[in-house]
Design a protein around this motif. Sequence first.
Motif, short mmCIF file in Angstrom:
data_model
loop_
_atom_site.label_atom_id
_atom_site.label_comp_id
_atom_site.label_asym_id
_atom_site.label_seq_id
_atom_site.Cartn_x
_atom_site.Cartn_y
_atom_site.Cartn_z
N GLU A 182 30.73 50.25 36.59
CA GLU A 182 30.01 51.07 37.56
C GLU A 182 28.64 50.51 37.95
OE1 GLU A 182 30.13 55.28 36.72
OE2 GLU A 182 32.26 55.29 37.24
N LYS A 183 28.48 49.21 37.81
CA LYS A 183 27.25 48.57 38.28
C LYS A 183 27.37 48.13 39.74
CE LYS A 183 25.71 46.90 33.77
NZ LYS A 183 25.34 45.71 32.95
N TYR A 184 28.60 48.11 40.25
CA TYR A 184 28.85 47.67 41.63
C TYR A 184 29.83 48.61 42.31
CZ TYR A 184 26.63 43.35 40.13
OH TYR A 184 25.74 42.42 39.63
N LEU A 185 29.68 48.72 43.61
CA LEU A 185 30.65 49.43 44.45
C LEU A 185 31.21 48.42 45.45
CD1 LEU A 185 31.66 52.47 45.23
CD2 LEU A 185 30.29 52.02 47.26
N LEU A 195 35.42 42.02 52.37
CA LEU A 195 35.33 42.85 51.18
C LEU A 195 33.87 42.84 50.75
CD1 LEU A 195 36.31 44.49 48.77
CD2 LEU A 195 37.08 42.34 47.71
N HIS A 196 33.19 43.97 50.93
CA HIS A 196 31.77 44.08 50.64
C HIS A 196 31.53 44.39 49.16
CE1 HIS A 196 30.19 44.16 54.83
NE2 HIS A 196 31.42 44.60 55.09
N VAL A 197 30.42 43.88 48.65
CA VAL A 197 30.00 44.15 47.27
C VAL A 197 28.56 44.67 47.31
CG1 VAL A 197 29.70 43.24 44.95
CG2 VAL A 197 31.46 42.26 46.46
N LYS A 212 24.46 39.87 45.87
CA LYS A 212 24.29 38.49 46.31
C LYS A 212 25.41 37.65 45.73
CE LYS A 212 19.25 38.90 46.58
NZ LYS A 212 17.95 38.35 46.11
N PRO A 213 26.36 37.19 46.57
CA PRO A 213 26.49 37.42 48.01
C PRO A 213 26.98 38.83 48.31
CG PRO A 213 28.36 36.15 47.23
CD PRO A 213 27.42 36.28 46.06
N PRO A 214 26.73 39.33 49.53
CA PRO A 214 27.07 40.72 49.87
C PRO A 214 28.53 40.96 50.24
CG PRO A 214 25.95 39.68 51.71
CD PRO A 214 25.93 38.69 50.60
N PHE A 215 29.30 39.90 50.45
CA PHE A 215 30.71 40.08 50.82
C PHE A 215 31.47 38.78 50.66
CE2 PHE A 215 28.63 38.79 54.77
CZ PHE A 215 29.48 37.80 55.24
N LEU A 256 32.99 37.40 43.36
CA LEU A 256 34.41 37.27 43.60
C LEU A 256 34.76 35.83 43.99
CD1 LEU A 256 34.68 40.48 45.78
CD2 LEU A 256 35.80 40.20 43.56
N LYS A 257 35.85 35.33 43.41
CA LYS A 257 36.34 34.00 43.76
C LYS A 257 37.85 34.08 43.97
CE LYS A 257 36.54 29.19 42.24
NZ LYS A 257 36.21 28.22 41.14
N GLU A 258 38.30 33.83 45.21
CA GLU A 258 39.73 33.98 45.52
C GLU A 258 40.54 32.86 44.89
OE1 GLU A 258 42.74 34.94 49.25
OE2 GLU A 258 40.60 34.62 49.63
N LYS A 259 41.71 33.24 44.32
CA LYS A 259 42.56 32.25 43.68
C LYS A 259 44.00 32.28 44.17
CE LYS A 259 43.32 32.64 39.37
NZ LYS A 259 43.07 32.79 37.92
#
Length: 378
Positions: A182-185, A195-197, A212-215, A256-259
């Motif tokens: 619950e540190k991020y939405l 996909l925003h962070v 950082k980064p925001p999305f 996030l890192k897409e795989k």
Amino acid sequence: MRKFLILIALLCPVLIYAQKKKGPPTTFDLLIGTYTKGKSKGIYVYRFYAEKGRLEYLNEIDGVSNPSYLTVTNDNKFVYAVNEDGKQGEVSAFKFNARLGKLEFINNQSSLGADPCYISVDKDQKNAFIANYSSGTIAVLPINKDGSLANGIQSMHDDGHGINKERQESAHVHTAVLSPDEKYLLYTDLGTDKLHVTRYRPGKESPLTDAKPPFVSVTPGDGPRHLVFSNDKKRVYLLTEMGSNIHVFDYDGGKLKEKQTISFLMPGFKGKTAGAAVHITPDGKFLYASNRLETNTITAFAINEETGELSQVDQISTFGKNPRDFAIDPNGNFLVVANQDSDSIFVYKINKETGKLNLLQGKLEIGNPVCLKFTPAE
């Protein structure tokens, strides 16, 4: 020796009772959110008997306009519903008696946007997060101690757009999901393929700030819709509506890192498609995705325990039109599907070894069912 045997005899019933209590729960409540434009009157509550996958009517509350998405608080005492009513979007709060399956209206508030379609609540029940689809905003509404909703305190918006001029002319926010700590939405934007962070700090005047980064961006025209975190908290699985793909991301502290990207369309399919919902079994072994329009399927994927990558193991008809949502019972034995445009709900048995689904006999008829939520029956 005799005293010892007497003691064992006295303790045996207690031990047997304790062993029985440790077993998985056998009953749950299933809350059903709907669109009220047809046969539905509002929110329905059914008792779910987990040993056989049987549903039995408990209660309903009417006068609730288009409660198309629901969430239940961590203490099981309150339910919140969006009211997806165009430009005048609202959110409603209810007290919930899990034993009776009874909902009692508390209040409603503006969703700070148009067509709210998703709502979530933090574990401490301090704030509710609303995704407003048509206005492309994510909103924060504080929760009072009595469960009522306060006026919204924050709204975030992206001015971007996508390549599809009909569907992506502007931002269209679809989900708002808190990270396990619950540190991020995280929230999806179908209109901008992002996909925003955001960082979440519940005590602040504006609880959400861009990470950082925001999305991260996905394939142009894919249309991000729903997401789910893996059970080990190391991955995010993002479902896209327009592309009907699952994007697999490694996740670490808001990054996030897409795989992997994998489709849940049938090979060679060229018709109309619209990915809807994505969920993971409680044991973390399988992921399921629903698809609508000319597909009307549930696709099952096995999750690689080491890498988190997906491989398809099954695809089955939902025996109805537009399966907007589905839910997996907390014991992981059954999957329940809501077919929005055929007013029907079906139950499938999950094979825990293969992930494949077997349809149970019987159909539950509910007007325009669009959201399913399991919660403990007290």
